[in-house]
Design an enzyme around this catalytic site. Structure first.
Site, PDB file in Angstrom:
ATOM      1  N   GLU A   1      51.793  -1.675 -45.957  1.00 46.13           N
ATOM      2  CA  GLU A   1      50.319  -1.745 -45.971  1.00 46.13           C
ATOM      3  C   GLU A   1      49.710  -0.619 -45.148  1.00 46.13           C
ATOM      4  O   GLU A   1      48.669  -0.777 -44.497  1.00 46.13           O
ATOM      5  CB  GLU A   1      49.833  -3.125 -45.531  1.00 46.13           C
ATOM      6  CG  GLU A   1      50.310  -4.207 -46.478  1.00 46.13           C
ATOM      7  CD  GLU A   1      49.600  -5.528 -46.335  1.00 46.13           C
ATOM      8  OE1 GLU A   1      48.427  -5.553 -45.921  1.00 46.13           O
ATOM      9  OE2 GLU A   1      50.233  -6.558 -46.639  1.00 46.13           O
TER      10      GLU A   1
ATOM     11  N   GLU B   1      54.882   3.730 -55.065  1.00 46.78           N
ATOM     12  CA  GLU B   1      55.787   4.428 -55.958  1.00 46.78           C
ATOM     13  C   GLU B   1      56.676   5.361 -55.149  1.00 46.78           C
ATOM     14  O   GLU B   1      56.406   5.607 -53.958  1.00 46.78           O
ATOM     15  CB  GLU B   1      54.993   5.252 -56.985  1.00 46.78           C
ATOM     16  CG  GLU B   1      54.110   4.429 -57.891  1.00 46.78           C
ATOM     17  CD  GLU B   1      53.342   5.263 -58.910  1.00 46.78           C
ATOM     18  OE1 GLU B   1      52.536   4.677 -59.641  1.00 46.78           O
ATOM     19  OE2 GLU B   1      53.552   6.502 -58.952  1.00 46.78           O
TER      20      GLU B   1
ATOM     21  N   GLY C   1      56.708   8.449 -55.055  1.00 48.11           N
ATOM     22  CA  GLY C   1      55.927   9.560 -54.510  1.00 48.11           C
ATOM     23  C   GLY C   1      54.539   9.176 -54.054  1.00 48.11           C
ATOM     24  O   GLY C   1      53.696  10.046 -53.816  1.00 48.11           O
TER      25      GLY C   1
ATOM     26  N   GLN D   1      65.990  -6.178 -24.023  1.00 47.50           N
ATOM     27  CA  GLN D   1      66.377  -5.720 -22.685  1.00 47.50           C
ATOM     28  C   GLN D   1      66.488  -6.892 -21.709  1.00 47.50           C
ATOM     29  O   GLN D   1      67.426  -6.964 -20.907  1.00 47.50           O
ATOM     30  CB  GLN D   1      65.352  -4.694 -22.172  1.00 47.50           C
ATOM     31  CG  GLN D   1      65.865  -3.799 -21.069  1.00 47.50           C
ATOM     32  CD  GLN D   1      66.918  -2.817 -21.564  1.00 47.50           C
ATOM     33  OE1 GLN D   1      67.051  -2.615 -22.762  1.00 47.50           O
ATOM     34  NE2 GLN D   1      67.680  -2.242 -20.654  1.00 47.50           N
TER      35      GLN D   1
ATOM     36  N   THR E   1      51.350   3.050 -43.087  1.00 49.95           N
ATOM     37  CA  THR E   1      52.122   3.349 -41.888  1.00 49.95           C
ATOM     38  C   THR E   1      51.203   3.554 -40.684  1.00 49.95           C
ATOM     39  O   THR E   1      49.990   3.754 -40.825  1.00 49.95           O
ATOM     40  CB  THR E   1      52.950   4.627 -42.082  1.00 49.95           C
ATOM     41  OG1 THR E   1      52.049   5.729 -42.291  1.00 49.95           O
ATOM     42  CG2 THR E   1      53.902   4.501 -43.267  1.00 49.95           C
ATOM     43  N   SER E   2      51.795   3.561 -39.506  1.00 50.71           N
ATOM     44  CA  SER E   2      51.017   3.832 -38.290  1.00 50.71           C
ATOM     45  C   SER E   2      50.361   5.208 -38.363  1.00 50.71           C
ATOM     46  O   SER E   2      49.243   5.399 -37.870  1.00 50.71           O
ATOM     47  CB  SER E   2      51.917   3.745 -37.052  1.00 50.71           C
ATOM     48  OG  SER E   2      52.323   2.416 -36.813  1.00 50.71           O
ATOM     49  N   GLU E   3      51.046   6.150 -38.988  1.00 50.90           N
ATOM     50  CA  GLU E   3      50.468   7.492 -39.111  1.00 50.90           C
ATOM     51  C   GLU E   3      49.210   7.483 -39.972  1.00 50.90           C
ATOM     52  O   GLU E   3      48.192   8.120 -39.645  1.00 50.90           O
ATOM     53  CB  GLU E   3      51.516   8.453 -39.698  1.00 50.90           C
ATOM     54  CG  GLU E   3      52.659   8.795 -38.753  1.00 50.90           C
ATOM     55  CD  GLU E   3      53.658   7.665 -38.567  1.00 50.90           C
ATOM     56  OE1 GLU E   3      54.421   7.708 -37.583  1.00 50.90           O
ATOM     57  OE2 GLU E   3      53.693   6.721 -39.404  1.00 50.90           O
TER      58      GLU E   3
END
Length: 397
Positions: A372, A134, A136, A345, A374-376
């Site tokens: 699914e 959602e 929030g 690169q 975040t990395s945090e």
């Protein structure tokens, strides 16, 4: 039914080898040549969708008694690495059927709910969407604001969902809603089966995203959508949060494998380019600093392959269904981003051009670090889980 035990594979290794080979051939010979077509049209061609359904890809993780192939997670990740090798929109087309949406029904649906939906999901007749996120409440559903209120024997659901994968084509929405206030260890979240087309259910136009063209997401609004008592998954209000967390944990291992497949493709493209592109008459692959980039990329890909297989094994045996999925997703999705960057690169200015595979991969894989969980969020799950495990170990018996 409220089981969290992982399903045992219903497919022998010999049969699985044939499924994997057929999928690999489909990806390499039919999908890869049409990647730019998918990108430009922002859609998967109908013939590729039909071919994927014919291969059983809409139900590879659905049990065989419900019309699927019945792969376990250890087989799932091998398939996912093949699917990650091409446009990620292909996998996304049937990813929710097998993953976060379908697994809610597989693990927590009543027998009647499974009979009504799983065979249709496995065949591709119905696309299922996982409606949790959602405005929030994203990686952490604690802020969920969608409400479901009893009205006689029915439930009336109101709220807004965002970034819902496959919403524009979905025939079924797996909708998470708050039925009560959170109290202690009870988050107050239930999950409902909401068929498309019900009055009050509105799907917005599909989002225009940075990458993953052909994978459609959209906002979903529920304005007093009425469903029967039989729409409550598992027949219990207590199922919702557990179903969400279990499906997401399994899905994280799958997404990690997809990331490995994408990174492998970026590496292969870079090696082929470095062996043939020249600078001053010398193949750039002969330059040591280019070789260093390729070495780092190969190291990341091989580490990711080993990690995702080990984490899938731990999930499948029940040894670790919480920390390992987050470890796999964190490492493999971050690794894919680093590999994609190095691929650009190595290609130099060519890699910045549209219709060059590594340019698309660079944009496609960026999303893997966001959805699914975040990395945090993965770091919080891993770190918090390690501390909780140690506290339990130290607690006097």
């Amino acid at each position: 039914m409220t089981s969290t035990a992982p399903a045992t594979s219903q497919v022998s290794q010999e049969d699985f080898a044939e499924i994997l080979a057929a999928t690999r051939e489909f990806v390499r010979t039919r999908v890869i040549p049409r990647e730019n077509e998918i990108m430009e049209a922002d859609a998967i061609p109908a013939d590729l969708r039909a071919a994927a359904a014919e291969l059983g890809l809409f139900g590879f993780a659905i049990p065989q008694d419900h019309g699927g192939l019945g792969l376990d997670l250890m087989q799932d990740v091998e398939l996912a690495m093949e699917l990650g090798y091409t446009s990620l929109a292909l996998r996304s087309m049937f990813g929710t059927n097998n993953g976060i949406a379908g697994q809610v029904l597989v693990g927590y649906g009543t027998a009647a709910q499974q009979a009504a939906w799983l065979e249709r999901i496995a065949s591709g007749e119905v696309v299922a969407s996982f409606a949790l996120t959602e405005p929030g409440a994203g990686s952490n559903p604690a802020g969920l604001r969608t409400r479901a209120v009893r009205d006689g024997d029915d439930w009336v659901i109101s709220g807004s969902k965002r970034f819902i994968t496959n919403a524009p084509t979905a025939g079924l929405f797996i909708v998470f809603a708050r039925t009560r206030e959170a109290a202690g260890s009870d988050p107050g979240i239930a999950v409902f089966l909401v068929p498309a087309g019900l009055p009050g259910l509105h799907v917005g136009p599909h989002d225009r995203k940075m990458g993953q063209e052909g994978s459609w997401t959209a906002d979903v609004t529920l304005d007093s959508v009425r469903v029967g008592a039989d729409a409550l998954v598992g027949g219990s209000e207590q199922v919702g949060y557990q179903a969400a967390m279990s499906s997401l944990a399994r899905g994280r291992v799958h997404i990690a494998a997809v990331a490995v497949g994408a990174a492998r493709r970026a590496l292969d493209e870079s090696v082929a380019y470095a062996a043939t592109a020249t600078q001053g008459g010398t193949p750039i692959g002969d330059f040591q600093l280019v070789q260093a980039h390729l070495a780092d990329m190969q190291t990341g890909v091989l580490a990711g392959e080993a990690l995702v297989r080990e984490c899938a094994r731990k999930y499948q045996t029940g040894e670790d269904q919480r920390i390992s999925p987050s470890v796999a997703k964190l490492f493999c999705t971050e690794m894919a981003g680093q590999v994609a960057d190095k691929a650009i690169q190595v290609h130099g200015g060519t890699g910045y051009m549209r219709e060059v595979p590594v340019e698309r991969i660079y944009r496609d894989v960026r999303l893997l670090r966001l959805y699914e969980g975040t990395s945090e969020i993965q770091r919080l799950i891993i770190g918090g889980g390690l501390i909780r495990n140690e506290k339990r170990r130290l607690k006097p018996q």
